[in-house]
Design an enzyme around this catalytic site. Structure first.
Site, PDB file in Angstrom:
ATOM      1  N   ASP A 164      -3.311  -4.028 -88.749  1.00  0.00           N
ATOM      2  CA  ASP A 164      -2.094  -3.591 -89.443  1.00  0.00           C
ATOM      3  C   ASP A 164      -2.149  -2.074 -89.517  1.00  0.00           C
ATOM      4  OD1 ASP A 164       0.270  -3.611 -91.031  1.00  0.00           O
ATOM      5  OD2 ASP A 164      -0.919  -3.513 -92.866  1.00  0.00           O
ATOM      6  N   SER A 165      -1.029  -1.481 -89.881  1.00  0.00           N
ATOM      7  CA  SER A 165      -1.000  -0.030 -90.090  1.00  0.00           C
ATOM      8  C   SER A 165      -1.870   0.360 -91.282  1.00  0.00           C
ATOM      9  CB  SER A 165       0.426   0.419 -90.370  1.00  0.00           C
ATOM     10  OG  SER A 165       0.865  -0.170 -91.576  1.00  0.00           O
ATOM     11  N   GLU A 221      -0.625   1.858-100.155  1.00  0.00           N
ATOM     12  CA  GLU A 221      -1.834   2.354 -99.488  1.00  0.00           C
ATOM     13  C   GLU A 221      -2.731   3.125-100.466  1.00  0.00           C
ATOM     14  OE1 GLU A 221      -3.199   2.367 -96.157  1.00  0.00           O
ATOM     15  OE2 GLU A 221      -1.914   0.605 -96.001  1.00  0.00           O
ATOM     16  N   HIS A 280       2.817  -5.382 -96.379  1.00  0.00           N
ATOM     17  CA  HIS A 280       2.356  -4.713 -97.604  1.00  0.00           C
ATOM     18  C   HIS A 280       3.055  -5.286 -98.848  1.00  0.00           C
ATOM     19  CE1 HIS A 280       0.801  -1.636 -94.858  1.00  0.00           C
ATOM     20  NE2 HIS A 280       0.223  -1.023 -95.870  1.00  0.00           N
TER      21      HIS A 280
HETATM   22  N1  DGL Z   1       2.650  -3.544 -92.951  1.00  0.00           N
HETATM   23  C1  DGL Z   1       3.544  -3.144 -91.967  1.00  0.00           C
HETATM   24  C2  DGL Z   1       4.676  -4.115 -91.728  1.00  0.00           C
HETATM   25  O1  DGL Z   1       4.503  -5.295 -91.929  1.00  0.00           O
HETATM   26  C3  DGL Z   1       3.951  -1.730 -91.777  1.00  0.00           C
HETATM   27  C4  DGL Z   1       4.108  -0.804 -92.882  1.00  0.00           C
HETATM   28  C5  DGL Z   1       4.187   0.593 -92.333  1.00  0.00           C
HETATM   29  O2  DGL Z   1       3.141   1.072 -91.885  1.00  0.00           O
HETATM   30  O3  DGL Z   1       5.267   1.178 -92.349  1.00  0.00           O
HETATM   31  O4  DGL Z   1       5.742  -3.728 -91.314  1.00  0.00           O
END
Ligand code: DGL
Length: 262
Positions: A10-11, A151, A185
Site C-alpha cells: 500500500d502507499s 499516516e 486507510h
Molecule cells: N490507501 C490507498 C487507497 O486505498 C491510498 C491512499 C493514498 O496514498 O492516497 O487508495
C-alpha cells in the site's frame, strides 16, 4: 502446499486494514507487507507515478519470492493492476470501492463514495460506477487531507471530524443511505464515522471481499499454505516505524516491523 509468502503493498499503513482480514481468514499464510509511506499519499499523484511506484513495490515483493501480490490500495489498483497482471506471471488481487453491494442494498438509491483523487479519476472506477449506476445516484468526494493525518497516527479528534463533516454533510443532505469507503486507510476512521453518521447510514468497505478473493485465487492455483505452523508476518516501511507498529503489533502472532529503504 506452498509456504511462500503472500505479498501486500500500500502507499502506507492503510493496507493493514486488508492484512487484518486476510490473516483472519488465512491464518496459515506467511505475509510480507510493504508500507511505501515515504511516497504517500499516492492519491494526489499522476497515473504514471502511481504505476512506477506500484512496479517498484511489486518487484521488491517478487524478489522476496512472493507467490501472490495483494494490491491493498484502491489508488494503485485502479491505476496499475492491468499493467501488473499483464507483465508479471503471479496472480494479483486488487481492491476497488464496493459500489456494487452498496448499489444493490441502498433503499434511497443514493450512495456516497469517499476515495482519493487518483481512484475517482481512474477509468477503472468510472467503468465500475457506470455498470452499477442504473437508477442509483453516486455522490463522489475526494477525501483530501485524510491520508496524511492517518499516516501520522491521528485517527480521531477535531481535525479529522471537521474534514469528514465537510465531505459527508452534502451527501447526507442528498439522502445517502450507504457510504462506500474507497481507500484502505479509511476503515481506521469507522469509530469517528459512526459518531458522525446517523445510525441508518451503513458503511461499506471491501476488506472482507478481498480476503475471500485471495483465498479463492490461492485455492484455484493450488498454492494455499496448508502447513499448520505459526505464520510469519513481516512488515517493512520506508518511513518511521512507530505508527505501523502500533497498528499491527499482536502478542499472539509472529509480527516484525522494520525500516527498509525500498
Ligand atoms: N490507501 C490507498 C487507497 O486505498 C491510498 C491512499 C493514498 O496514498 O492516497 O487508495
Amino acid at each position: 502446499m506452498d509456504n511462500r509468502p503472500i505479498g501486500i503493498f500500500d502507499s502506507g499503513i492503510g493496507g493493514t486494514s486488508i492484512w487484518r482480514e486476510i490473516q483472519a481468514l488465512l491464518p496459515n499464510e506467511n505475509i510480507i507487507y510493504l508500507a511505501d509511506s515515504i511516497n504517500a499519499p499516492y492519491g494526489e499523484r499522476p497515473k504514471e507515478e502511481i504505476l512506477k511506484l506500484s512496479i517498484k513495490n511489486t518487484e521488491y515483493l517478487l524478489a522476496q519470492n512472493c507467490k501472490l501480490v495483494v494490491v491493498a490500495c484502491n489508488t494503485a489498483t485502479t491505476n496499475a493492476i492491468d499493467y501488473l497482471r499483464t507483465n508479471y506471471a503471479i496472480p494479483f488481487i486488487g481492491i476497488e470501492p464496493a459500489i456494487k453491494p452498496a448499489a444493490l442494498q441502498s433503499k434511497s438509491k443514493i450512495i456516497g463514495v469517499l476515495a482519493t483523487k487518483g481512484t475517482l479519476s481512474s477509468s477503472l472506477f468510472h467503468s465500475t460506477a457506470e455498470n452499477h449506476a442504473n437508477g442509483i445516484k453516486i455522490i463522489e468526494r475526494v477525501g483530501k487531507g485524510l491520508v496524511p493525518l492517518i499516516e501520522s497516527g491521528e485517527l480521531k479528534g477535531e481535525k479529522i471530524k471537521t474534514l469528514l463533516l465537510g465531505f459527508l454533510n452534502p451527501m447526507l443532505k442528498e439522502g445517502m443511505d450507504y457510504l462506500v469507503l474507497g481507500c484502505t486507510h479509511y476503515p481506521y476512521l469507522i469509530p469517528v464515522l459512526k459518531e458522525i453518521l446517523p445510525t441508518d447510514v451503513k458503511i461499506i468497505d471491501s476488506g472482507e471481499a478481498v480476503a475471500r478473493q485471495t483465498k479463492s485465487v490461492l485455492e484455484k492455483n493450488g498454492i494455499l499454505n496448508t502447513l499448520n505452523f505459526k505464520s510469519k508476518h513481516q512488515f517493512f516501511t520506508n518511513a518511521e516505524e512507530e505508527v505501523l507498529e502500533n497498528m499491527v503489533q499482536n502478542e499472539d502472532m509472529m509480527v516484525s516491523v522494520s525500516y527498509l529503504d525500498f
